[in-house]
Design an enzyme around this catalytic site. Structure first.
Site, PDB file in Angstrom:
ATOM      1  N   TRP A  31       0.761  -1.210   0.112  1.00  0.00           N
ATOM      2  CA  TRP A  31      -0.167   0.233   0.200  1.00  0.00           C
ATOM      3  C   TRP A  31       0.866   1.129   0.275  1.00  0.00           C
ATOM      4  O   TRP A  31       1.998   1.397   0.633  1.00  0.00           O
ATOM      5  CB  TRP A  31      -0.832   0.029   1.327  1.00  0.00           C
ATOM      6  CG  TRP A  31      -2.321  -0.490   1.139  1.00  0.00           C
ATOM      7  CD1 TRP A  31      -2.701  -1.652   0.994  1.00  0.00           C
ATOM      8  CD2 TRP A  31      -3.354   0.166   0.901  1.00  0.00           C
ATOM      9  NE1 TRP A  31      -4.101  -1.794   0.525  1.00  0.00           N
ATOM     10  CE2 TRP A  31      -4.570  -0.710   0.765  1.00  0.00           C
ATOM     11  CE3 TRP A  31      -3.817   1.623   0.867  1.00  0.00           C
ATOM     12  CZ2 TRP A  31      -6.109  -0.272   0.576  1.00  0.00           C
ATOM     13  CZ3 TRP A  31      -5.103   2.104   0.701  1.00  0.00           C
ATOM     14  CH2 TRP A  31      -6.157   1.253   0.856  1.00  0.00           C
ATOM     15  N   PHE A  66      -1.637  -3.640   7.855  1.00  0.00           N
ATOM     16  CA  PHE A  66      -1.968  -4.516   8.746  1.00  0.00           C
ATOM     17  C   PHE A  66      -1.280  -5.931   8.620  1.00  0.00           C
ATOM     18  O   PHE A  66      -0.853  -6.507   9.781  1.00  0.00           O
ATOM     19  CB  PHE A  66      -3.397  -4.688   8.727  1.00  0.00           C
ATOM     20  CG  PHE A  66      -4.007  -5.276  10.131  1.00  0.00           C
ATOM     21  CD1 PHE A  66      -3.992  -4.566  10.871  1.00  0.00           C
ATOM     22  CD2 PHE A  66      -4.398  -6.625  10.036  1.00  0.00           C
ATOM     23  CE1 PHE A  66      -4.768  -5.052  12.281  1.00  0.00           C
ATOM     24  CE2 PHE A  66      -4.880  -7.339  11.185  1.00  0.00           C
ATOM     25  CZ  PHE A  66      -5.009  -6.462  12.128  1.00  0.00           C
ATOM     26  N   SER A  89       3.381   2.699   5.217  1.00  0.00           N
ATOM     27  CA  SER A  89       2.844   3.948   5.142  1.00  0.00           C
ATOM     28  C   SER A  89       1.310   4.054   5.342  1.00  0.00           C
ATOM     29  O   SER A  89       0.525   3.550   4.468  1.00  0.00           O
ATOM     30  CB  SER A  89       3.297   4.748   4.028  1.00  0.00           C
ATOM     31  OG  SER A  89       2.490   5.596   3.564  1.00  0.00           O
ATOM     32  N   HIS A  97     -10.566   3.682   9.357  1.00  0.00           N
ATOM     33  CA  HIS A  97      -9.717   2.904   9.192  1.00  0.00           C
ATOM     34  C   HIS A  97      -8.177   2.989   9.646  1.00  0.00           C
ATOM     35  O   HIS A  97      -7.586   2.197  10.115  1.00  0.00           O
ATOM     36  CB  HIS A  97      -9.692   2.245   7.844  1.00  0.00           C
ATOM     37  CG  HIS A  97      -9.980   0.873   7.543  1.00  0.00           C
ATOM     38  ND1 HIS A  97     -11.124   0.329   7.508  1.00  0.00           N
ATOM     39  CD2 HIS A  97      -9.075   0.053   7.192  1.00  0.00           C
ATOM     40  CE1 HIS A  97     -11.095  -0.915   7.483  1.00  0.00           C
ATOM     41  NE2 HIS A  97      -9.681  -1.179   7.179  1.00  0.00           N
ATOM     42  N   ARG A 136       8.780  12.575   4.481  1.00  0.00           N
ATOM     43  CA  ARG A 136       9.542  11.820   5.471  1.00  0.00           C
ATOM     44  C   ARG A 136      10.040  10.438   4.830  1.00  0.00           C
ATOM     45  O   ARG A 136      10.546   9.569   5.329  1.00  0.00           O
ATOM     46  CB  ARG A 136       8.570  11.345   6.739  1.00  0.00           C
ATOM     47  CG  ARG A 136       8.504  12.519   7.635  1.00  0.00           C
ATOM     48  CD  ARG A 136       7.054  12.172   8.273  1.00  0.00           C
ATOM     49  NE  ARG A 136       6.904  13.346   9.382  1.00  0.00           N
ATOM     50  CZ  ARG A 136       6.431  14.554   8.727  1.00  0.00           C
ATOM     51  NH1 ARG A 136       5.885  14.626   7.649  1.00  0.00           N
ATOM     52  NH2 ARG A 136       6.050  15.520   9.767  1.00  0.00           N
TER      53      ARG A 136
HETATM   54  N1  RBF Z   1      -2.869  -0.324   4.265  1.00  0.00           N
HETATM   55  C1  RBF Z   1      -1.514   0.709   4.462  1.00  0.00           C
HETATM   56  O1  RBF Z   1      -0.289   0.200   4.263  1.00  0.00           O
HETATM   57  N2  RBF Z   1      -1.777   2.019   4.080  1.00  0.00           N
HETATM   58  C2  RBF Z   1      -3.093   2.578   4.297  1.00  0.00           C
HETATM   59  O2  RBF Z   1      -3.270   3.746   4.163  1.00  0.00           O
HETATM   60  C3  RBF Z   1      -4.005   1.682   4.083  1.00  0.00           C
HETATM   61  N3  RBF Z   1      -5.299   2.203   4.142  1.00  0.00           N
HETATM   62  C4  RBF Z   1      -6.389   1.292   3.989  1.00  0.00           C
HETATM   63  C5  RBF Z   1      -7.742   2.055   4.126  1.00  0.00           C
HETATM   64  C6  RBF Z   1      -8.802   1.176   4.083  1.00  0.00           C
HETATM   65  C7  RBF Z   1     -10.359   1.898   3.947  1.00  0.00           C
HETATM   66  C8  RBF Z   1      -8.845  -0.209   4.011  1.00  0.00           C
HETATM   67  C9  RBF Z   1     -10.075  -1.047   3.879  1.00  0.00           C
HETATM   68  C10 RBF Z   1      -7.552  -0.577   4.016  1.00  0.00           C
HETATM   69  C11 RBF Z   1      -6.281   0.159   4.053  1.00  0.00           C
HETATM   70  N4  RBF Z   1      -5.249  -0.601   4.256  1.00  0.00           N
HETATM   71  C12 RBF Z   1      -3.919   0.234   4.258  1.00  0.00           C
HETATM   72  C13 RBF Z   1      -4.680  -1.905   4.009  1.00  0.00           C
HETATM   73  C14 RBF Z   1      -4.677  -2.582   5.226  1.00  0.00           C
HETATM   74  O3  RBF Z   1      -3.450  -2.239   5.762  1.00  0.00           O
HETATM   75  C15 RBF Z   1      -4.692  -4.042   5.165  1.00  0.00           C
HETATM   76  O4  RBF Z   1      -4.160  -4.737   4.089  1.00  0.00           O
HETATM   77  C16 RBF Z   1      -6.215  -4.568   4.779  1.00  0.00           C
HETATM   78  O5  RBF Z   1      -7.150  -4.111   5.603  1.00  0.00           O
HETATM   79  C17 RBF Z   1      -6.483  -6.007   4.508  1.00  0.00           C
HETATM   80  O6  RBF Z   1      -6.221  -6.799   5.814  1.00  0.00           O
END
Ligand code: RBF
Length: 158
Positions: A31, A66, A89, A97, A136
């Site tokens: 991400w 996550f 990040s 979230h 950063r």
């Molecule tokens: N993962 C990130 O690493 N950075 C983010 O900014 C991020 N924003 C998310 C926003 C939403 C609404 C969702 C549903 C997930 C986001 N995730 C983000 C993904 C999260 O870390 C993870 O991979 C998923 O929720 C699947 O477990």
């Protein structure tokens, strides 16, 4: 803290132990890959600057921040690593979230540090917008990846 007074890439080179015999695992989130790619580049470059050989830097990706917890936990099982570094990040969006992910990753990595036998270095940028992350990740406040590399070497020595 990354403030106008502190650049994440500024440190005293001589205060960092020699890392030529050290081995590191790095878990990177996909991400916001423009940001996490820059964090990874800074991290690897800094580890190598202190002597770590490329063969001893093991990089794995996970989909989002996550998943960094599980990725780091798996890497902790590898006896050969002196430290594990997570790079991610999280950028605030329009839903709660952001807080859940930041809190989850922070608690998960803290728990690994308390229960596993090697240090897990916390390279998670949590910012209100994309520009703050750019600042950063090699921008005006330096690179969090550099800071994580230095921290990993110091904690490996510890
Ligand atoms: N993962 C990130 O690493 N950075 C983010 O900014 C991020 N924003 C998310 C926003 C939403 C609404 C969702 C549903 C997930 C986001 N995730 C983000 C993904 C999260 O870390 C993870 O991979 C998923 O929720 C699947 O477990």
């Amino acid at each position: 803290m990354a403030t106008a007074l502190h650049n994440l890439s500024n440190y005293d080179f001589d205060s960092v132990p020699d890392a030529s015999n050290m081995c590191f695992g790095i878990v990177v989130a996909e991400w916001n890959h423009d940001i996490t790619g820059a964090l990874l580049e800074g991290c690897v470059k800094t580890l190598e600057k202190h002597g770590t050989i490329p063969e001893n830097i093991h990089v794995k990706t996970v989909p989002g921040s996550f998943e960094l917890i599980y990725g780091a936990q798996q890497m902790c099982k590898n006896d050969g690593f002196d430290a594990v570094i997570i790079l991610g990040s999280v950028i605030q969006g329009e839903t709660p979230h952001f807080s859940y992910i930041c809190q989850g990753v922070t608690n998960g990595i803290a728990r690994l540090n308390a229960t596993q036998n090697i240090p897990v270095i916390y390279g998670l940028l949590t910012t209100l917008d994309h520009q703050q992350a750019v600042d950063r990740a090699g921008g005006k406040y330096g690179n969090k990846g550099d800071e994580c590399a230095v921290t990993a070497i110091k904690m490996a020595k510890f």
